[in-house]
Design an enzyme around this catalytic site. Structure first.
Site, PDB file in Angstrom:
ATOM      1  N   ARG A   1       0.824  -1.228   0.000  1.00 51.63           N
ATOM      2  CA  ARG A   1       0.000   0.000   0.000  1.00 51.63           C
ATOM      3  C   ARG A   1       0.849   1.264   0.000  1.00 51.63           C
ATOM      4  O   ARG A   1       0.669   2.160  -0.825  1.00 51.63           O
ATOM      5  CB  ARG A   1      -0.924   0.003   1.225  1.00 51.63           C
ATOM      6  CG  ARG A   1      -2.112  -0.915   1.073  1.00 51.63           C
ATOM      7  CD  ARG A   1      -2.861  -1.027   2.370  1.00 51.63           C
ATOM      8  NE  ARG A   1      -2.058  -1.764   3.332  1.00 51.63           N
ATOM      9  CZ  ARG A   1      -2.469  -2.839   3.999  1.00 51.63           C
ATOM     10  NH1 ARG A   1      -3.701  -3.278   3.850  1.00 51.63           N
ATOM     11  NH2 ARG A   1      -1.691  -3.466   4.842  1.00 51.63           N
ATOM     12  N   ILE A   2       1.799   1.352   0.963  1.00 45.12           N
ATOM     13  CA  ILE A   2       2.575   2.596   1.080  1.00 45.12           C
ATOM     14  C   ILE A   2       3.575   2.714  -0.079  1.00 45.12           C
ATOM     15  O   ILE A   2       3.740   3.790  -0.663  1.00 45.12           O
ATOM     16  CB  ILE A   2       3.298   2.656   2.448  1.00 45.12           C
ATOM     17  CG1 ILE A   2       2.258   2.701   3.582  1.00 45.12           C
ATOM     18  CG2 ILE A   2       4.215   3.869   2.522  1.00 45.12           C
ATOM     19  CD1 ILE A   2       2.839   2.564   4.986  1.00 45.12           C
TER      20      ILE A   2
ATOM     21  N   ASP B   1      13.063   7.683   9.022  1.00 43.87           N
ATOM     22  CA  ASP B   1      12.106   8.056  10.080  1.00 43.87           C
ATOM     23  C   ASP B   1      12.099   6.999  11.181  1.00 43.87           C
ATOM     24  O   ASP B   1      11.395   7.139  12.174  1.00 43.87           O
ATOM     25  CB  ASP B   1      10.708   8.174   9.450  1.00 43.87           C
ATOM     26  CG  ASP B   1       9.660   8.701  10.425  1.00 43.87           C
ATOM     27  OD1 ASP B   1       9.950   9.687  11.128  1.00 43.87           O
ATOM     28  OD2 ASP B   1       8.557   8.117  10.489  1.00 43.87           O
TER      29      ASP B   1
ATOM     30  N   ASP C   1       9.137  -6.834  -5.049  1.00 45.06           N
ATOM     31  CA  ASP C   1       8.225  -7.338  -4.018  1.00 45.06           C
ATOM     32  C   ASP C   1       8.272  -8.855  -4.054  1.00 45.06           C
ATOM     33  O   ASP C   1       8.440  -9.462  -5.122  1.00 45.06           O
ATOM     34  CB  ASP C   1       6.799  -6.856  -4.291  1.00 45.06           C
ATOM     35  CG  ASP C   1       5.914  -6.989  -3.062  1.00 45.06           C
ATOM     36  OD1 ASP C   1       5.589  -5.959  -2.447  1.00 45.06           O
ATOM     37  OD2 ASP C   1       5.557  -8.144  -2.697  1.00 45.06           O
TER      38      ASP C   1
ATOM     39  N   GLU D   1      14.337   2.369  19.198  1.00 41.54           N
ATOM     40  CA  GLU D   1      13.635   3.644  19.371  1.00 41.54           C
ATOM     41  C   GLU D   1      13.116   3.804  20.793  1.00 41.54           C
ATOM     42  O   GLU D   1      12.607   2.838  21.357  1.00 41.54           O
ATOM     43  CB  GLU D   1      12.475   3.718  18.360  1.00 41.54           C
ATOM     44  CG  GLU D   1      12.972   3.688  16.916  1.00 41.54           C
ATOM     45  CD  GLU D   1      11.853   3.586  15.883  1.00 41.54           C
ATOM     46  OE1 GLU D   1      10.667   3.535  16.262  1.00 41.54           O
ATOM     47  OE2 GLU D   1      12.183   3.562  14.683  1.00 41.54           O
TER      48      GLU D   1
ATOM     49  N   HIS E   1      10.253   8.948  14.031  1.00 40.29           N
ATOM     50  CA  HIS E   1       9.124   8.043  13.749  1.00 40.29           C
ATOM     51  C   HIS E   1       7.777   8.800  13.735  1.00 40.29           C
ATOM     52  O   HIS E   1       6.872   8.498  14.519  1.00 40.29           O
ATOM     53  CB  HIS E   1       9.083   6.899  14.769  1.00 40.29           C
ATOM     54  CG  HIS E   1       8.383   5.675  14.226  1.00 40.29           C
ATOM     55  ND1 HIS E   1       8.752   4.409  14.551  1.00 40.29           N
ATOM     56  CD2 HIS E   1       7.337   5.541  13.375  1.00 40.29           C
ATOM     57  CE1 HIS E   1       7.962   3.530  13.938  1.00 40.29           C
ATOM     58  NE2 HIS E   1       7.088   4.215  13.210  1.00 40.29           N
TER      59      HIS E   1
ATOM     60  N   ARG F   1      10.889   0.223   8.747  1.00 44.90           N
ATOM     61  CA  ARG F   1      11.353  -0.225  10.058  1.00 44.90           C
ATOM     62  C   ARG F   1      12.875  -0.131  10.095  1.00 44.90           C
ATOM     63  O   ARG F   1      13.558  -0.532   9.142  1.00 44.90           O
ATOM     64  CB  ARG F   1      10.915  -1.678  10.331  1.00 44.90           C
ATOM     65  CG  ARG F   1       9.453  -1.840  10.712  1.00 44.90           C
ATOM     66  CD  ARG F   1       9.110  -1.214  12.062  1.00 44.90           C
ATOM     67  NE  ARG F   1       7.702  -1.300  12.408  1.00 44.90           N
ATOM     68  CZ  ARG F   1       6.790  -0.339  12.217  1.00 44.90           C
ATOM     69  NH1 ARG F   1       7.135   0.795  11.660  1.00 44.90           N
ATOM     70  NH2 ARG F   1       5.532  -0.509  12.598  1.00 44.90           N
TER      71      ARG F   1
ATOM     72  N   CYS G   1       8.964  -2.473   2.757  1.00 46.82           N
ATOM     73  CA  CYS G   1       8.592  -3.849   3.104  1.00 46.82           C
ATOM     74  C   CYS G   1       8.500  -3.952   4.624  1.00 46.82           C
ATOM     75  O   CYS G   1       9.113  -3.173   5.349  1.00 46.82           O
ATOM     76  CB  CYS G   1       9.613  -4.838   2.555  1.00 46.82           C
ATOM     77  SG  CYS G   1      11.288  -4.472   3.047  1.00 46.82           S
ATOM     78  N   PRO G   2       7.728  -4.920   5.130  1.00 47.06           N
ATOM     79  CA  PRO G   2       7.682  -5.107   6.584  1.00 47.06           C
ATOM     80  C   PRO G   2       9.015  -5.669   7.094  1.00 47.06           C
ATOM     81  O   PRO G   2       9.821  -6.151   6.305  1.00 47.06           O
ATOM     82  CB  PRO G   2       6.566  -6.138   6.781  1.00 47.06           C
ATOM     83  CG  PRO G   2       5.918  -6.316   5.463  1.00 47.06           C
ATOM     84  CD  PRO G   2       6.878  -5.872   4.410  1.00 47.06           C
TER      85      PRO G   2
END
Ligand code: NAD
Length: 319
Positions: free
Chosen positions: A157-158, A261, A177, A266, A285, A237, A208-209
């Protein structure tokens, strides 16, 4: 029903309302909860929300009244979902609330790398323009994006929304992907292998995650395959990047700029290698955090509990 929010401050620092959850039960919202207070604060509550406060197997066993855990985020790695499943606890997340915000922010980072707007404005306010011999000056090479290649790792999506904006700047998109959807290809947007993306992209953006397969995907070996002067963006991430390797590549000039970001740990540690790296932008973030996007998150969080109460749980991540 007793409802507890363990760490509500970042979702609602005061500009939103908790009234949607208040309508569903007796609500207590804590701004933050230290780990040693999690069990005590959950107590006999049936519904518990967390954003980044861990809910461990031990907590789950010590809080037998808990029936629903709502995550105020997309990522739910702070919860022991298996232990929750064993106890019959439903865990629901917010799968999509910030696509536009994160995509917009990613491009803000890229534009900042290309133009250094903030630094130039600060120089003007510090008197550098007033005392300049010429009618203009710039502190860094300025970069035009049109015609350049925008590499997207993780075309979900992003990643797709970010790629649409990049195309509006005249960039061509190279997407990688694990599950390519060929129907998304156009003349200006093609799926390629990871190696080709690394070799041909002028800008590489991570979407990607964080999985074992993607952890450290940007490292000294993959950086070596990139174009000299590439720019790297990470709004996904932190652990996707081996930070020490990126630092070396920035300091050598192999990577001409990077903007992230998210970082490996964190809040960022003062000794994070990226802190002192050349041409590095780091933000805390915040890509997800415009009010519009947090309101959407709130609405879905309320709806998740309402549907659970109605016996039709949604966005369940531990089925
Ligand atoms: P998504 O699930 O829609 O897209 C992720 C894409 O990555 C999918 O297309 C998936 O097939 C792909 N993928 C999975 N494994 C891969 C691999 N090994 N290599 C390449 N691609 C792979 O998710 P999304 O909504 O686009 O969100 C992407 C990420 O953005 C999230 O995982 C999250 O970490 C991050 N995020 C950050 C913020 C922020 O504030 N900075 C906010 C929201 C989300």
């Amino acid at each position: 029903m007793k409802i507890i929010v363990l760490d509500g401050y970042t979702e609602n620092p005061g500009d939103l309302s908790w009234e949607g959850l208040e309508a569903l039960g007796s609500l207590t919202v804590y701004d933050r909860t230290p780990e040693e207070k999690v069990v005590e604060r959950i107590g006999d509550a049936q519904a518990v929300y967390t954003n980044k406060t861990p809910i461990t197997a031990e907590t789950i066993h010590k809080c037998p009244d808990m029936k629903f855990i709502g995550v105020l985020a997309t990522g739910y790695n702070v919860i022991d979902t298996e232990a929750a499943k064993e106890q019959g606890i439903v865990v629901s997340n917010i799968p999509s609330y910030g696509t536009d915000a994160v995509a917009q922010y990613t491009m803000a980072l890229l534009l900042e790398l290309c133009h250094h707007v903030d630094e130039h404005s600060n120089c003007v306010k510090a008197g550098e323009w007033s005392n300049n011999q010429d009618w203009c000056f710039w502190k860094h090479p300025l970069v035009e994006l049109a015609g350049k290649n925008f590499g997207v790792i993780g075309f979900g999506r992003i990643g797709r929304r970010t790629a649409e904006i990049a195309q509006a700047f005249g960039m061509k998109v190279l997407a990688f992907d694990e599950y390519p959807d060929k129907a998304l290809e156009t003349e200006k947007c093609r799926y390629v292998s990871l190696d080709r993306l690394l070799a041909e992209s002028d800008v590489i953006s991570l979407h990607c995650p964080l999985f074992p397969s993607t952890e450290g995907i940007i490292n000294k070996d993959t950086i070596a395959k990139m174009k000299d002067g590439v720019k790297i963006l990470n709004t996904s991430r932190g652990p996707l990047i081996v930070e020490e390797d990126l630092k070396e590549a920035l300091n050598s000039g192999k990577v001409s700029g990077a903007a992230v970001d998210v970082v490996s740990s964190e809040p960022i540690r003062e000794d994070n290698p990226l802190m002192g790296a050349k041409n590095m932008i780091i933000t805390p973030h915040i890509a997800w955090a415009p009010r519009e996007s947090r309101q959407r998150l709130m609405d879905i969080a309320v709806d998740n509990l309402r549907k659970f109460v109605d016996g039709k749980p949604q966005n369940v991540v531990n089925l």
